[in-house]
Scaffold this active site. Structure first.
Site, PDB file in Angstrom:
ATOM      1  N   GLY A  12       0.842  -1.195   0.000  1.00 16.09           N
ATOM      2  CA  GLY A  12       0.000   0.000   0.000  1.00 16.09           C
ATOM      3  C   GLY A  12       0.877   1.244   0.000  1.00 16.09           C
ATOM      4  O   GLY A  12       2.113   1.149   0.008  1.00 16.09           O
ATOM      5  N   GLN A  13       0.242   2.415  -0.031  1.00 15.64           N
ATOM      6  CA  GLN A  13       1.014   3.668  -0.099  1.00 15.64           C
ATOM      7  C   GLN A  13       1.970   3.818   1.095  1.00 15.64           C
ATOM      8  O   GLN A  13       3.159   4.098   0.925  1.00 15.64           O
ATOM      9  CB  GLN A  13       0.068   4.861  -0.111  1.00 15.64           C
ATOM     10  CG  GLN A  13      -0.790   4.995  -1.340  1.00 15.64           C
ATOM     11  CD  GLN A  13      -1.357   6.397  -1.422  1.00 15.64           C
ATOM     12  OE1 GLN A  13      -0.719   7.282  -1.992  1.00 15.64           O
ATOM     13  NE2 GLN A  13      -2.523   6.624  -0.856  1.00 15.64           N
ATOM     14  N   VAL A  14       1.441   3.649   2.296  1.00 14.78           N
ATOM     15  CA  VAL A  14       2.287   3.829   3.485  1.00 14.78           C
ATOM     16  C   VAL A  14       3.270   2.664   3.599  1.00 14.78           C
ATOM     17  O   VAL A  14       4.453   2.861   3.926  1.00 14.78           O
ATOM     18  CB  VAL A  14       1.419   3.969   4.760  1.00 14.78           C
ATOM     19  CG1 VAL A  14       2.302   4.051   6.005  1.00 14.78           C
ATOM     20  CG2 VAL A  14       0.542   5.231   4.678  1.00 14.78           C
ATOM     21  N   TYR A  58      -8.738  -1.710   5.025  1.00 11.95           N
ATOM     22  CA  TYR A  58      -9.781  -1.625   3.993  1.00 11.95           C
ATOM     23  C   TYR A  58     -10.004  -0.128   3.791  1.00 11.95           C
ATOM     24  O   TYR A  58     -10.587   0.538   4.650  1.00 11.95           O
ATOM     25  CB  TYR A  58     -11.046  -2.331   4.484  1.00 11.95           C
ATOM     26  CG  TYR A  58     -12.150  -2.376   3.449  1.00 11.95           C
ATOM     27  CD1 TYR A  58     -12.482  -3.573   2.815  1.00 11.95           C
ATOM     28  CD2 TYR A  58     -12.858  -1.231   3.108  1.00 11.95           C
ATOM     29  CE1 TYR A  58     -13.492  -3.610   1.860  1.00 11.95           C
ATOM     30  CE2 TYR A  58     -13.860  -1.256   2.152  1.00 11.95           C
ATOM     31  CZ  TYR A  58     -14.173  -2.451   1.539  1.00 11.95           C
ATOM     32  OH  TYR A  58     -15.166  -2.495   0.601  1.00 11.95           O
ATOM     33  N   THR A  59      -9.497   0.434   2.680  1.00 11.69           N
ATOM     34  CA  THR A  59      -9.479   1.891   2.519  1.00 11.69           C
ATOM     35  C   THR A  59     -10.472   2.427   1.481  1.00 11.69           C
ATOM     36  O   THR A  59     -10.467   3.623   1.195  1.00 11.69           O
ATOM     37  CB  THR A  59      -8.055   2.370   2.128  1.00 11.69           C
ATOM     38  OG1 THR A  59      -7.635   1.646   0.982  1.00 11.69           O
ATOM     39  CG2 THR A  59      -7.068   2.181   3.249  1.00 11.69           C
ATOM     40  N   ASP A  99      -8.553  10.568  10.033  1.00  5.03           N
ATOM     41  CA  ASP A  99      -9.440  11.701  10.356  1.00  5.03           C
ATOM     42  C   ASP A  99     -10.921  11.283  10.282  1.00  5.03           C
ATOM     43  O   ASP A  99     -11.770  11.943  10.859  1.00  5.03           O
ATOM     44  CB  ASP A  99      -9.186  12.858   9.383  1.00  5.03           C
ATOM     45  CG  ASP A  99      -9.229  12.415   7.921  1.00  5.03           C
ATOM     46  OD1 ASP A  99      -8.550  11.441   7.579  1.00  5.03           O
ATOM     47  OD2 ASP A  99      -9.951  13.042   7.121  1.00  5.03           O
ATOM     48  N   TYR A 121     -16.408   3.021   7.237  1.00  7.45           N
ATOM     49  CA  TYR A 121     -14.935   3.068   7.284  1.00  7.45           C
ATOM     50  C   TYR A 121     -14.478   3.706   8.599  1.00  7.45           C
ATOM     51  O   TYR A 121     -13.637   3.156   9.314  1.00  7.45           O
ATOM     52  CB  TYR A 121     -14.402   3.864   6.080  1.00  7.45           C
ATOM     53  CG  TYR A 121     -12.918   4.144   6.127  1.00  7.45           C
ATOM     54  CD1 TYR A 121     -11.984   3.134   5.922  1.00  7.45           C
ATOM     55  CD2 TYR A 121     -12.444   5.437   6.384  1.00  7.45           C
ATOM     56  CE1 TYR A 121     -10.621   3.394   5.974  1.00  7.45           C
ATOM     57  CE2 TYR A 121     -11.086   5.709   6.426  1.00  7.45           C
ATOM     58  CZ  TYR A 121     -10.166   4.689   6.223  1.00  7.45           C
ATOM     59  OH  TYR A 121      -8.823   4.958   6.276  1.00  7.45           O
TER      60      TYR A 121
HETATM   61  N1  LIG Z   1      -5.313   6.677   2.087  1.00 11.81           N
HETATM   62  C1  LIG Z   1      -5.694   7.680   2.883  1.00 11.81           C
HETATM   63  O1  LIG Z   1      -6.041   8.779   2.423  1.00 11.81           O
HETATM   64  C2  LIG Z   1      -5.666   7.489   4.390  1.00 11.81           C
HETATM   65  C3  LIG Z   1      -6.117   8.555   5.201  1.00 11.81           C
HETATM   66  C4  LIG Z   1      -6.073   8.404   6.586  1.00 11.81           C
HETATM   67  C5  LIG Z   1      -5.595   7.231   7.147  1.00 11.81           C
HETATM   68  N2  LIG Z   1      -5.202   6.219   6.343  1.00 11.81           N
HETATM   69  C6  LIG Z   1      -4.733   4.971   6.974  1.00 11.81           C
HETATM   70  O2  LIG Z   1      -3.358   4.800   6.667  1.00 11.81           O
HETATM   71  C7  LIG Z   1      -3.046   3.402   6.594  1.00 11.81           C
HETATM   72  C8  LIG Z   1      -2.360   3.089   5.273  1.00 11.81           C
HETATM   73  O3  LIG Z   1      -3.236   3.488   4.198  1.00 11.81           O
HETATM   74  P1  LIG Z   1      -2.766   3.440   2.672  1.00 11.81           P
HETATM   75  O4  LIG Z   1      -3.227   4.704   2.032  1.00 11.81           O
HETATM   76  O5  LIG Z   1      -1.327   3.063   2.586  1.00 11.81           O
HETATM   77  O6  LIG Z   1      -3.694   2.248   2.149  1.00 11.81           O
HETATM   78  P2  LIG Z   1      -3.643   1.466   0.778  1.00 11.81           P
HETATM   79  O7  LIG Z   1      -2.693   2.098  -0.168  1.00 11.81           O
HETATM   80  O8  LIG Z   1      -5.062   1.264   0.362  1.00 11.81           O
HETATM   81  O9  LIG Z   1      -3.029   0.058   1.218  1.00 11.81           O
HETATM   82  C9  LIG Z   1      -3.767  -0.839   1.978  1.00 11.81           C
HETATM   83  C10 LIG Z   1      -2.974  -2.107   2.144  1.00 11.81           C
HETATM   84  O10 LIG Z   1      -3.822  -3.044   2.826  1.00 11.81           O
HETATM   85  C11 LIG Z   1      -3.674  -4.307   2.189  1.00 11.81           C
HETATM   86  N3  LIG Z   1      -4.872  -5.110   2.315  1.00 11.81           N
HETATM   87  C12 LIG Z   1      -6.165  -4.737   2.109  1.00 11.81           C
HETATM   88  N4  LIG Z   1      -6.964  -5.810   2.247  1.00 11.81           N
HETATM   89  C13 LIG Z   1      -6.169  -6.863   2.549  1.00 11.81           C
HETATM   90  C14 LIG Z   1      -6.413  -8.247   2.803  1.00 11.81           C
HETATM   91  N5  LIG Z   1      -7.642  -8.756   2.762  1.00 11.81           N
HETATM   92  N6  LIG Z   1      -5.355  -9.040   3.094  1.00 11.81           N
HETATM   93  C15 LIG Z   1      -4.102  -8.552   3.112  1.00 11.81           C
HETATM   94  N7  LIG Z   1      -3.799  -7.256   2.880  1.00 11.81           N
HETATM   95  C16 LIG Z   1      -4.836  -6.419   2.595  1.00 11.81           C
HETATM   96  C17 LIG Z   1      -3.474  -3.962   0.718  1.00 11.81           C
HETATM   97  O11 LIG Z   1      -2.910  -5.079   0.086  1.00 11.81           O
HETATM   98  P3  LIG Z   1      -2.780  -5.176  -1.523  1.00 11.81           P
HETATM   99  O12 LIG Z   1      -1.645  -4.272  -1.869  1.00 11.81           O
HETATM  100  O13 LIG Z   1      -2.502  -6.617  -1.762  1.00 11.81           O
HETATM  101  O14 LIG Z   1      -4.121  -4.731  -2.065  1.00 11.81           O
HETATM  102  C18 LIG Z   1      -2.530  -2.753   0.827  1.00 11.81           C
HETATM  103  O15 LIG Z   1      -1.205  -3.183   0.943  1.00 11.81           O
HETATM  104  C19 LIG Z   1      -4.394   2.675   6.789  1.00 11.81           C
HETATM  105  O16 LIG Z   1      -4.533   2.301   8.129  1.00 11.81           O
HETATM  106  C20 LIG Z   1      -5.434   3.734   6.442  1.00 11.81           C
HETATM  107  O17 LIG Z   1      -6.671   3.502   7.093  1.00 11.81           O
HETATM  108  C21 LIG Z   1      -5.201   6.328   4.967  1.00 11.81           C
END
Ligand SMILES: NC(=O)c1ccc[n+]([C@@H]2O[C@H](COP(=O)([O-])OP(=O)(O)OC[C@H]3O[C@@H](n4cnc5c(N)ncnc54)[C@H](OP(=O)(O)O)[C@@H]3O)[C@@H](O)[C@H]2O)c1
Length: 283
Positions: A12-14, A58-59, A99, A121
């Protein structure tokens, strides 16, 4: 200083930024454990790790309204299972919040504000925070509007600018973006400096902004004509489409993490650097 880090959600991004910023990271991706069945984590051997970083979530915030069970499994149950595992192995747990746990009525959010989520979410992420923080050695980084290596708002705007589109973009949600390089450095800082465990707000610094203002800046940096992006409001933007309710205000108070000696860049500086990098890559 962490010796061995187990990383969930490595692609994922982070997760990608964590892999770049920290040494001794072992990625534990979906091919190893499918988190839609949280108990399958029990089959993973975490005994060699002193740190577990959970970037998996789950984003898909709108789809979560239709798939609450999937969102709950990954966002709420998984952090609880990881907290149990970390408790048993003595590991530090790093988790991420959002947030979206807030109703967005307060203009600036501190770590002590009581969550009141408006969406599936947000409520599943709130339960995940409670579960993760049940472990005494947890750093929970609350972040917002994440921009990194993956699909995100800035990449979408760059694609639209390249395609000479003129999108309407919402101008009634307020906050600051969070660039994943800054988030990963914050994780590294916390793991090295070891201030008190708990919840920390982490986003870029600077003036609060809106998606419209960010989009306008991106189009400008991409060389699009002035006025390509027009402001709209959230109600008009979604129309009849089903969607999750978003908080109006997402700006974080950053004084807690600042007090540990960690400074975050102004988002305007991060944005220019990010867009220039993307344009060099041919975005
Ligand atoms: N994106 C935002 O704007 C945002 C804002 C606030 C907080 N956050 C929080 O920051 C954290 C990182 O977010 P991100 O933006 O990096 O999210 P992201 O890019 O959507 O990445 C999510 C990750 O979760 C994995 N994942 C999802 N379902 C899965 C499953 N069933 N089994 C195994 N892995 C699974 C995905 O795997 P795959 O690569 O295989 O799909 C991916 O590596 C999260 O806790 C999110 O809630 C994000």
């Amino acid at each position: 200083m962490p010796k061995a880090i187990a990383l969930l959600g490595p692609n994922g991004q982070v997760g990608r930024a964590i892999q770049e910023a920290l040494p001794n990271v072992t990625p534990i991706g979906r091919e190893i454990v499918d988190l839609s069945n949280p108990l399958s984590l029990r089959g993973v051997d975490f005994s060699g790790f002193d740190t577990i970083v959970n970037c998996a979530a789950y984003t898909k915030v709108d789809l979560a309204e239709e798939e609450p069970d999937s969102a709950r499994a990954i966002n709420a149950t998984v952090p609880g299972v990881l907290a149990d595992i970390a408790e048993r192995t003595g590991a530090v747990l790093v988790h991420f919040s959002t947030d979206y746990v807030f109703d967005g009525t307060k203009e600036v959010h501190t770590e002590t504000e009581r969550p009141n989520p408006l969406s599936v979410y947000g409520s599943t992420k709130h339960i995940g925070d409670v579960m993760a923080l049940g472990h005494e050695r947890t750093y929970d980084l609350r972040t917002s509007w994440v921009i990194g290596d993956g699909s995100n708002f800035v990449r979408t705007m760059l694609r639209l600018a390249r395609d000479k589109k003129q999108p309407p973009v919402v101008n009634d949600q307020f906050g600051r973006p969070s660039f994943t390089t800054g988030i990963a450095h914050a994780v590294s800082h916390l793991l090295h400096e070891r201030p008190e465990f708990g919840l920390y707000n982490v986003s870029s610094a600077g003036e609060r902004t809106t998606w419209f203002e960010i989009a306008s800046r991106v189009f400008d940096l991409a060389g699009a004509p002035a006025g390509s992006v027009t402001p709209t409001d959230t109600v008009t933007h979604f129309g009849d489409r089903a969607h999750a309710t978003r908080p109006v205000h997402s700006t974080f108070d950053l004084s807690k993490i600042s007090a540990t000696g960690f400074g975050l860049n102004d988002w305007e500086i991060d944005l220019v650097e990010y867009v220039e990098h993307e344009l060099r890559q041919g975005a």
